[in-house]
Design an enzyme around this catalytic site. Sequence first.
Site, PDB file in Angstrom:
ATOM      1  N   ASN A  69       1.081  -1.823   0.096  1.00  0.00           N
ATOM      2  CA  ASN A  69       0.028   0.095  -0.249  1.00  0.00           C
ATOM      3  C   ASN A  69       1.131   1.392  -0.423  1.00  0.00           C
ATOM      4  O   ASN A  69       1.864   0.837   0.624  1.00  0.00           O
ATOM      5  CB  ASN A  69      -0.786  -0.366   1.304  1.00  0.00           C
ATOM      6  CG  ASN A  69      -0.082  -0.790   2.362  1.00  0.00           C
ATOM      7  OD1 ASN A  69       0.360  -1.002   2.476  1.00  0.00           O
ATOM      8  ND2 ASN A  69      -0.945  -0.016   3.582  1.00  0.00           N
ATOM      9  N   GLU A  82      -2.975  -4.555  -3.138  1.00  0.00           N
ATOM     10  CA  GLU A  82      -3.031  -5.364  -4.372  1.00  0.00           C
ATOM     11  C   GLU A  82      -3.283  -4.940  -5.761  1.00  0.00           C
ATOM     12  O   GLU A  82      -2.797  -5.613  -7.111  1.00  0.00           O
ATOM     13  CB  GLU A  82      -5.072  -6.274  -4.292  1.00  0.00           C
ATOM     14  CG  GLU A  82      -4.778  -6.900  -2.998  1.00  0.00           C
ATOM     15  CD  GLU A  82      -5.340  -5.506  -2.487  1.00  0.00           C
ATOM     16  OE1 GLU A  82      -4.696  -4.694  -1.818  1.00  0.00           O
ATOM     17  OE2 GLU A  82      -6.217  -6.664  -1.247  1.00  0.00           O
ATOM     18  N   CYS A 122     -10.521  -2.359  -4.752  1.00  0.00           N
ATOM     19  CA  CYS A 122      -9.290  -4.193  -5.433  1.00  0.00           C
ATOM     20  C   CYS A 122      -9.958  -4.927  -6.232  1.00  0.00           C
ATOM     21  O   CYS A 122      -9.846  -5.634  -7.534  1.00  0.00           O
ATOM     22  CB  CYS A 122      -8.701  -3.776  -4.206  1.00  0.00           C
ATOM     23  SG  CYS A 122      -7.542  -3.119  -3.914  1.00  0.00           S
TER      24      CYS A 122
HETATM   25 ZN   LIG Z   1      -8.130  -2.086  -2.385  1.00  0.00          ZN
END
Ligand SMILES: [Zn+2]
Length: 165
Positions: A69, A82, A122
């Site tokens: 992240n 992701e 995501c």
């Molecule tokens: Zn996400």
Amino acid sequence: MVYICVRPMKHIHTIEYTIIEHYNELDPADQKLIDLAYSAAKNAYAPYSNFHVGASVLLTSGEIFLGNNQENIAYPSGLCAERVALFHVGATHPEGIIDTLVVVAKGNLIKPEECVSPCGACRQVIAESENRQKSPIRLILVAQNGRTFVFDKATDLLVFPFGMS
Ligand SMILES: [Zn+2]
């Protein structure tokens, strides 16, 4: 006069997934992917949430891509692990076929036994990746206590993805 009777029909959607008490019960190749995702999580830029997420993506070619992240003081400008990993694949290997996506995390946002499951955005991106390559993406989601959830296909996490239902 013709009457058309449209009766509501209930539909049931079921998904299957496997829970494994600890990821060290998985085969070594999967454990390696998980270890790599944890190594990626260490490099996360997460000064605001202090929630470090790592992702690893295995292509059918055997190549592995990592993501973590990346937060920003303008919060919506950040990106989840992701998507960082998947977009890296899309940018550098657009014809690559994704076999497995692993997601791990460290931090206090969720409890140690809770599944680290992708956010809605995501899920949409993972679902489109699956749709684009026309083959399932296996998901391995690891809770912080090692408990592991394995899904055989990404669309199990998003029943009606936008533009693909
Ligand atoms: Zn996400």
